[in-house]
Design a protein around this motif. Structure first.
Motif, short mmCIF file in Angstrom:
data_model
loop_
_atom_site.label_atom_id
_atom_site.label_comp_id
_atom_site.label_asym_id
_atom_site.label_seq_id
_atom_site.Cartn_x
_atom_site.Cartn_y
_atom_site.Cartn_z
N PHE A 9 0.97 -1.20 -0.05
CA PHE A 9 -0.13 -0.10 -0.01
C PHE A 9 0.71 1.26 0.00
N GLY A 10 0.31 2.30 -0.47
CA GLY A 10 1.15 3.59 -0.19
C GLY A 10 2.06 4.13 -1.46
N CYS A 11 2.93 4.79 -1.00
CA CYS A 11 3.84 5.66 -2.13
C CYS A 11 4.70 4.64 -2.82
N GLN A 12 5.52 5.49 -3.56
CA GLN A 12 6.64 4.71 -4.43
C GLN A 12 7.63 4.22 -3.52
N MET A 13 7.97 5.04 -2.42
CA MET A 13 8.88 4.58 -1.37
C MET A 13 8.80 3.24 -1.01
N ASN A 14 7.45 2.83 -0.61
CA ASN A 14 6.71 1.57 -0.08
C ASN A 14 7.21 0.41 -1.36
N VAL A 15 6.75 0.99 -2.52
CA VAL A 15 6.52 0.00 -3.71
C VAL A 15 8.11 -0.51 -3.63
N ASN A 45 2.83 -4.66 3.31
CA ASN A 45 3.58 -3.40 3.56
C ASN A 45 2.56 -2.10 3.52
N THR A 46 2.51 -1.67 4.54
CA THR A 46 1.39 -0.65 4.97
C THR A 46 1.87 0.85 4.75
N CYS A 47 0.60 1.82 4.83
CA CYS A 47 0.82 3.25 4.72
C CYS A 47 -0.37 3.73 5.68
N SER A 48 0.29 5.04 6.27
CA SER A 48 -0.84 5.50 7.40
C SER A 48 -0.65 6.82 7.19
N ILE A 49 -0.49 7.59 5.85
CA ILE A 49 -0.50 8.82 5.46
C ILE A 49 -1.84 9.42 5.73
N ARG A 50 -3.13 8.64 5.58
CA ARG A 50 -4.14 9.28 6.08
C ARG A 50 -4.95 7.96 6.44
N GLY A 78 6.15 -1.74 7.39
CA GLY A 78 6.05 -0.17 6.79
C GLY A 78 5.36 0.49 7.87
N CYS A 79 4.60 1.86 7.45
CA CYS A 79 4.23 2.70 8.35
C CYS A 79 3.10 2.62 9.30
N VAL A 80 2.33 1.77 8.99
CA VAL A 80 1.56 1.34 10.18
C VAL A 80 2.19 0.58 11.14
N CYS A 160 1.79 15.63 9.40
CA CYS A 160 2.24 14.40 8.88
C CYS A 160 2.83 13.61 9.78
N VAL A 161 2.70 12.03 9.53
CA VAL A 161 3.04 11.15 10.24
C VAL A 161 4.35 10.57 9.72
N VAL A 162 4.86 11.04 8.85
CA VAL A 162 6.11 10.43 8.16
C VAL A 162 7.47 10.53 8.94
N PRO A 163 7.61 11.49 9.64
CA PRO A 163 8.77 11.61 10.39
C PRO A 163 8.59 10.83 11.65
N PHE A 164 7.62 10.24 11.76
CA PHE A 164 7.39 9.32 12.90
C PHE A 164 7.56 7.73 12.54
N THR A 165 7.10 7.49 11.10
CA THR A 165 7.26 6.22 10.71
C THR A 165 8.38 6.15 9.85
N ARG A 166 9.23 6.85 9.36
CA ARG A 166 10.41 6.60 8.68
C ARG A 166 11.65 7.13 9.11
N GLY A 167 11.67 7.67 10.39
CA GLY A 167 12.82 8.04 10.96
C GLY A 167 13.56 9.11 10.59
N GLY A 196 12.92 9.77 -2.39
CA GLY A 196 13.27 10.06 -0.90
C GLY A 196 12.13 10.83 -0.39
N GLN A 197 11.83 10.96 0.79
CA GLN A 197 10.78 11.93 1.25
C GLN A 197 11.15 13.22 0.96
N ASN A 198 12.48 13.65 0.90
CA ASN A 198 12.80 15.04 0.61
C ASN A 198 14.24 15.06 -0.20
FE1 SF4 Z 1 4.75 6.51 2.02
FE2 SF4 Z 1 3.84 8.29 3.93
FE3 SF4 Z 1 2.41 6.14 3.34
FE4 SF4 Z 1 4.61 5.89 4.76
S1 SF4 Z 1 2.90 7.09 5.28
S2 SF4 Z 1 3.90 4.82 2.89
S3 SF4 Z 1 6.02 7.30 3.65
S4 SF4 Z 1 3.00 7.67 1.80
#
Ligand code: SF4
Ligand code: 5AD
Length: 438
Positions: A9-15, A45-50, A78-80, A160-167, A196-198
């Motif tokens: 699930f989620g973004c290209q980083m996850n893919v 492989n999970t996403c928690s962006i929303r 992943g993020c969840v 945004c959760v990403v700083p908490f989920t990806r370090g 990259g996230q940034n």
């Molecule tokens: Fe990607 Fe952000 Fe979802 Fe994590 S929470 S999979 S970094 S979109």
């Protein structure tokens, strides 16, 4: 041989993370299968962006528990996984493994723990300066490859959760990025996408100390690479040197995804985005002044806490001013741990929905107008495949526009992976249609 199934699930980083996980598992002697039913090990492989993205994995886990969970091992990555940690074992007791992206180096070890009789294994540490390097990456697309250049995120956007989920942010050495790019080109990949996230805050940790624009230029010179893309950018770190690199090197794709989030400086400040609308517009002007026509896309959140009607009008006005090639737009969603959760002026769901619909319709009109201007032009595409339902080949331009086309009086030979010139004959809000030039 043990078998596994993985759903992403989620973004290209996850893919791309999944591609690396798959490579790692194959090297450990596991076999990949196409359905969860056929697998001994099931990975999500999970996403928690929303919130909606997060709910999906719990829904999947529930579904399986009822149907055929017996005897299988379930793993949440992943993020969840990172966000919920061991709480996942309470919500879904049939899960045995929980592992966040900053701990994927430990996956083989965690699987051994399960095989040797441990009921549960976790990899949840964010305290790392390592990236997940693996020469074993299993790539599905034979023409386009992802390359991670930086992991984690040091920004603190209020939603945004990403700083908490990806370090924390960790850059790879330029040597290792360039080596991987060279190997991919030699293996026949003509397009790479840097992840990259940034990516703009990339900084080579070796003594050379290349910044992002320098890395881009070096990648643009790798023999065999015809297209270099990157995602995602942060306006604060997006320098003019990046635009100059694109202007000067045709192998760098003329497309930039530059998330704005809001057109109101007041909302941007409450979002802790660290730029104003004017500063953002300056970056847009750099791109519009390029001799290459750079396609610009963005992300927008509507209904952020405290967003007034006037703030929202400013976002609509920004759409008209920039004229984006495409926009990903979302209703604000409350995320655990984030600063915005504590704001006391959240908007009702219906109002967020109303604003989203207005914004999407406004942008649709802009895209209809913009895409119509391509009719009559010839564009180079990389052919991604054939759509049997429409009888058209699927092409992608350097600007990342979809250009579906037919081959007049053509043979049956496959075009996938080739670069062709296509004359645009029609346009819609989301894609172009054309005919291959003989
Ligand atoms: Fe990607 Fe952000 Fe979802 Fe994590 S929470 S999979 S970094 S979109
Ligand atoms: N609610 C809604 N959208 C969000 N995004 C990130 N966090 C949230 C949230 N809490 C959006 C941003 C980001 C994109 C990947 O997802 O627009 O750029």
């Amino acid at each position: 041989m043990k078998s596994f199934y993985i759903e992403t699930f989620g973004c290209q980083m996850n893919v791309h993370d999944s591609e690396k996980v798959i490579g790692t598992l194959l090297a450990q002697g596991y076999e990949q299968v196409e359905t969860p039913e056929a697998a001994d090990l099931v990975f999500y492989n999970t996403c928690s962006i929303r919130d909606k993205a997060e709910q999906k994995v719990f829904h999947r886990l529930q579904q399986f528990k009822k149907e055929s969970g017996n005897g299988k091992t379930f793993a949440v990555l992943g993020c969840v996984a990172q966000q919920e940690g061991e709480r996942i074992f309470e919500r879904a007791p049939h899960v045995s493994l929980v592992c966040g992206s900053a701990s994927y180096n430990k996956l083989p070890e965690l699987l051994v723990q399960l095989e040797t009789g441990n009921r549960r294994a976790t990899g949840l540490s964010l305290d790392t300066d390592e990236t997940f390097e693996t020469p074993l990456t299993r790539r599905d697309n034979p023409n386009r490859a992802y390359i991670t250049i930086i992991e984690g995120c040091d920004k603190s956007c209020a939603y945004c959760v990403v700083p908490f989920t990806r370090g924390p942010e960790r850059s790879r050495t330029a040597d290792s990025v360039l080596r991987e790019a060279g190997e991919l080109a030699a293996a026949g990949y003509s397009e790479i996408q840097l992840l990259g996230q940034n990516v703009n805050s990339y900084r080579d940790p070796s003594p050379a100390g290349f910044d992002f624009a320098t890395l881009l230029r070096k990648l643009g010179d790798v023999p065999g690479l015809r297209r270099v893309r990157f995602t995602t950018s942060h306006p604060r770190d997006f320098g003019k040197d990046i635009v100059d690199a694109i202007s000067e090197n045709p192998a760098l794709c003329n497309h930039v995804h530059l998330p704005v989030q809001s057109g109101s400086t007041h909302v941007l400040s409450r979002m802790q985005r660290s730029y104003t609308r004017d500063e953002y517009m300056r970056r847009i002007e750099w791109m519009k002044a390029s001799p290459r026509q750079i396609a610009i896309t963005t992300d927008i959140i509507v209904g952020f806490p405290g967003e007034t009607d006037e703030d929202f009008q400013q976002t609509l006005d920004l759409l008209d001013q920039v004229e984006y090639d495409s926009v990903f737009s979302f209703k604000y969603s409350r995320r655990p741990n984030t600063p915005a959760l504590r704001y006391d002026d959240h908007l009702p769901e219906e109002e967020k929905g109303r604003r989203l619909a207005i914004l999407q319709e406004r942008q649709r009109q802009i895209q209809i107008r913009r895409n119509a201007a391509y009719v009559g032009r010839t564009e180079e595409v990389l052919v991604e495949g054939f759509n049997k339902a429409t009888g058209q080949w699927i092409g992608r331009t350097s600007q990342h526009k979809t250009l579906n086309f037919i081959r007049p009086n053509g043979s049956d030979e496959s075009l996938t992976g080739r670069y062709l010139d296509v004359l645009v004959t029609r346009s819609g809000p989301n894609s172009l249609v054309g005919e291959a030039v003989q």
